[in-house]
Structures are given as structure tokens and as C-alpha cells.
Scaffold this active site. Structure first.
Site, PDB file in Angstrom:
ATOM      1  N   LYS A  76       0.836  -1.189   0.000  1.00  0.00           N
ATOM      2  CA  LYS A  76       0.000   0.000   0.000  1.00  0.00           C
ATOM      3  C   LYS A  76       0.878   1.248   0.000  1.00  0.00           C
ATOM      4  CE  LYS A  76      -3.789   2.128   2.635  1.00  0.00           C
ATOM      5  NZ  LYS A  76      -4.691   1.957   3.792  1.00  0.00           N
ATOM      6  N   SER A 152      -9.058   3.128   2.829  1.00  0.00           N
ATOM      7  CA  SER A 152      -8.036   3.673   1.955  1.00  0.00           C
ATOM      8  C   SER A 152      -7.188   2.613   1.264  1.00  0.00           C
ATOM      9  CB  SER A 152      -7.131   4.599   2.772  1.00  0.00           C
ATOM     10  OG  SER A 152      -6.504   3.884   3.832  1.00  0.00           O
ATOM     11  N   SER A 176     -10.167   0.552   6.915  1.00  0.00           N
ATOM     12  CA  SER A 176      -9.554   0.671   5.586  1.00  0.00           C
ATOM     13  C   SER A 176      -9.028  -0.616   4.974  1.00  0.00           C
ATOM     14  CB  SER A 176      -8.411   1.701   5.630  1.00  0.00           C
ATOM     15  OG  SER A 176      -8.921   2.991   5.794  1.00  0.00           O
TER      16      SER A 176
END
Length: 463
Positions: A76, A152, A176
Site C-alpha cells: 500500500k 483507503s 480501511s
């Protein structure tokens, strides 16, 4: 069978048996990633990925048994990767290339993973959708490419669901990992506080943690096994002995609710996801009881969440964004910075105190239970453009079920439930007791074996 149809566990087995090479596997995923760039899964591809794969093949030929050796992995874009651009989802940091890995990325690399690239994220991870000014398109669910794959960790979920990665690194500060997993018919695990170290970050209010997004519970456990090694000096660090592939050996007492805690009604598909899961759990011999929602998203709690996010985003922005580049931040980030400017130290401490009481209310209400069952999201993936401007309250109405587990520091996992008649995925949320991550994964594996969900792939999977 195409290589991406194998699970991560099967790929590792094939690599060790010399049935496939890491280079072959890496090139397969790179080709698929380029073919499906319109899904918005990646921010940056690693230009050295095939070289890393070649080195992994050399180690495999020498009999090296490192846990993830040769397996392609996405990181990520909130986690620092040495030599690979790390933007934090922000155009203000579009040229940033760290010299060091974050703690968890270092563990994954030491375990032999090949970093394919950086998966898409929202700016500083502050929103439950993945859209930024670094990438030309948002991360979308492959099941409905006109809808966000949440955030996210949206890029990570998109990549795994579309067959662009076997498994992905992700992080979760208020849902997230879990909400993107729900929008993409995947497994997403948020570990207990301290199991995965947040180093180099440090704070007394540790709500965010890194974890896996995967197609199977076994694959999630494989990645978590590697990530679960606390950094020296971690205030909350602890070690789990024995791995995360244990079998559930007892019947559990499970609490259930579907109330959103907001002025929004429970979505019918979210209700269906929980009810059908409860039936499977009862069929497995567990006790399931519906209880009232312990605490609501009233105005003081919602305000405290806004203060919490504003303070966190401002702290990161002050640390990493040069003043002359703050104009490149997105409107919502600038809104959070403006909110932070109005806050006193007392405001920030008071908000944290209120959120601690809020989390404690949940823990007290479920003290007699082993697990809590709720929807993961209140409804299906939302359309692109659904959020505009100051969207904190709007985001909470959809992602209302996940933040309390972060505040309480307890483990939580999202599992696929079903794909509705419109082709949209829905997930269920299971929350365990503190540091009972292995038990929660074992329950998830039991539900997977009981066929709680079908492995229904999106159209891009087959292309």
C-alpha cells in the site's frame, strides 16, 4: 489453469516444487496489471520487480525456504519502500522515493516477497474511497467499475479481486482493510493492536494497523504470520506463538447487531449478509444472540472522530509535505488541516478521551461474548463521485460498523457474504477478543469451509 487462479498458498507450493518460477509468476502479474490499468489498482510499478524475481529463483534453486520467497506482493502506498516511489496518495509527494523500508515492508522483503508495486490509496489514508491526484483514475471494484473499491486500501483490494496480485499488504485506521475487502468479495483482516508494529510511527492512540487482504483465509494467515513481528521498543508490541492456521476447537458465543448508530436505516443487503451468516454459525453449533448497539454515532462522538482525523492528517502533513507544496493537497485534506488549526491541545486530548470511553462502552457490552457479528458496510460499493467536499458524516453513514474495533484495539475481519442481483458484493464483519487473532481466523476458516460464500470472480478475472 492460469497462474493467477492459484491461491497464494498454492503459488508458494508450486515455487518450492520448481513447477513455476518467480520470474514467470511476476511477469504474469505485470502483464495483467498493464492490461487492467483502468481499474486504478496501482500508483507505481516496481521497475526492478523481474530482477527481484530472478534473485528469488536463485535462492529457491539453493533450497531457501523463506516464508514468501518468490511470491509477488503489492505494498500500500502509505508504507515506505526503499527505492520505490511512495506518495502517501498525495500529489504533494509525487516525487518521493524513500531510502529505507518501513518496519513491516522490511519483514515482507526479508521473507522473500517480490514487490510488484505500490497499490493505490487515498491521500494520507483519510477517506473510505480511493481517489487522489497522483493517479489518473480511482480504484474501483472489478465487480462494478463505476463504483469505488472503498479505501483507503482500495488499490490493494482491487488488485487481488481482479487477479493482479495473489495477496496484498494493506492498512486499517477505521475500516480501511475491511471495507475494501467487502466491496471486492475478499477476506480482509485487521489485527489486534500491537501484533503488527506501526514503526516508525508512535502514538499513545494507536488505532491504525497493517494487515492482509486476500482471497482465502489461509492466504491472509500466511501474510499475517510474516507481518506479526513487533519492532524493538514498540509500546504495544506482542508476539503470537504457533502461527495463525489453528483449527477452532470450541463453540463460541456470538453477539449480533445491524443497527448503524446513525440516522441512516440498515441497508436490506447488509441485513441479509448478517442474517445468512448467523444461520451458518448456528448450524456450526455456535450460540448467536442479537443485542442492542452499545453506543451511537451522536454529535460528540462524530465530532471527536473528525478531531482525531484532523490531528493525524495534520501531523503527517507537517512532517512530510514541504510548505511550498501544500497547495497540491486535495480539498478534504485541506479541510482537515483547517479544522486542526482551530484545535487546542485540550480539544485533542478531550476527543481522545471521549473516543476511549466510546470504545470501552463496546467492550463492556460484549464482555460475555467471544465474537461480534455485524455488516462490514451499510450497503453496496458507492458510485464514483458519491463523496464531495466535507464528507466525514457521509462516510460514517456507510462505514459505521468498523471504527470501534480500531479504537478498542481488538482483531476484526471482513468476509465475503454474497453478490446481490445487481452484481454488487457485500461483506460481514466479525470482531474478536483482544489478542485472540488466531481464534478469529479459525472461525473465519470454519465459515469458509462451510461455504458461507461462493468464489465468484469479476469479469476482469477472466481476461
Amino acid at each position: 489453469m492460469s497462474l493467477h487462479e492459484l491461491t497464494a498458498a498454492q503459488q508458494l507450493q508450486a515455487l518450492r516444487a520448481k513447477e513455476i518460477s518467480s520470474r514467470e509468476l511476476t511477469e504474469h502479474y505485470l502483464n495483467r496489471t498493464e492490461r487492467h490499468a483502468d481499474l486504478g489498482a496501482f500508483v507505481t510499478l516496481n521497475e526492478n520487480a523481474t530482477k527481484e524475481a530472478a534473485r528469488a529463483d536463485e535462492r529457491l534453486a539453493q533450497g531457501d525456504q523463506a516464508a514468501l520467497l518468490g511470491l509477488p506482493l503489492g505494498i500500500k502506498d502509505l508504507a515506505a519502500t526503499a527505492g520505490i516511489r511512495t506518495t502517501f496518495g498525495s500529489a504533494a509527494l509525487a516525487r518521493t522515493v524513500p531510502s529505507q523500508d518501513s518496519w513491516t515492508v522490511g519483514l515482507l522483503r526479508q521473507a522473500g516477497a517480490v514487490v510488484l508495486g505500490k497499490t493505490n490509496t487515498s491521500e494520507f489514508g483519510a477517506t473510505c474511497y480511493t481517489e487522489n491526484d497522483v493517479t489518473p483514475r480511482p480504484a474501483v471494484t472489478p465487480y462494478a467499475p463505476t463504483r469505488y473499491s472503498s479505501g483507503s486500501s482500495g488499490g490493494a483490494a482491487t488488485a487481488v479481486a481482479a487477479g493482479l496480485l495473489p495477496v496484498a499488504h494493506a492498512s486499517d485506521g477505521a475500516g480501511s482493510i475491511r471495507t475494501p475487502a467487502a466491496t471486492c468479495h475478499l477476506v480482509g483482516m485487521k489485527p489486534s493492536r500491537g501484533l503488527v508494529s506501526p514503526a516508525p510511527a508512535s502514538s499513545f492512540l494507536v488505532a491504525s494497523t497493517e494487515g492482509p487482504i486476500a482471497r482465502t483465509v489461509e492466504d491472509a494467515a500466511l501474510l499475517l504470520d510474516v507481518m506479526a513481528s513487533p519492532a524493538p521498543g514498540d509500546l504495544y508490541g506482542w508476539r503470537h506463538e504457533g502461527g495463525f492456521s489453528s483449527v477452532l476447537r470450541r463453540k463460541l458465543k456470538i453477539a449480533l447487531w445491524t443497527d448503524t448508530g446513525t440516522d441512516e436505516d440498515t441497508d436490506p443487503q447488509a441485513e441479509l449478509a448478517v442474517r445468512r451468516t448467523a444461520e451458518v454459525l448456528i448450524g456450526l453449533g455456535h450460540v448467536v444472540r442479537e443485542i442492542p448497539l452499545p453506543a451511537r454515532w451522536d454529535e460528540p462522538v462524530s465530532r471527536a472522530v473528525l478531531v482525531w482525523f484532523a490531528y493525524q492528517v495534520a501531523a503527517v502533513a507537517r512532517l512530510v509535505v514541504p510548505p511550498e507544496r501544500t497547495h497540491l493537497l486535495r480539498p478534504y485534506s485541506r479541510h482537515l488541516l483547517d479544522v486542526n488549526e482551530t484545535l487546542s491541545a485540550n480539544d485533542i486530548v478531550s476527543a481522545q478521551t471521549l473516543l476511549a470511553r466510546y470504545a470501552s462502552t463496546f467492550l463492556a457490552a460484549v464482555d460475555g461474548y467471544d465474537v461480534v457479528l455485524t455488516p462490514t458496510t451499510n450497503g453496496p460499493p458507492v458510485p464514483i463521485g458519491h463523496y464531495t467536499g466535507d464528507e466525514a458524516d457521509l462516510m460514517l453513514k456507510w462505514s459505521c460498523h468498523t471504527p470501534w474495533a480500531n479504537l478498542a484495539g481488538v482483531p476484526a475481519i471482513s468476509l465475503p457474504s454474497h453478490v446481490d442481483d445487481n452484481g454488487l458484493p457485500h461483506g460481514v464483519h466479525l470482531v474478536g477478543r483482544n489478542r485472540q487473532d488466531a481464534e478469529l481466523l479459525a472461525l473465519a476458516a470454519q465459515l469458509e469451509s462451510a461455504a458461507l460464500w461462493d468464489e465468484l470472480h469479476p469479469p476482469s478475472w477472466h481476461r
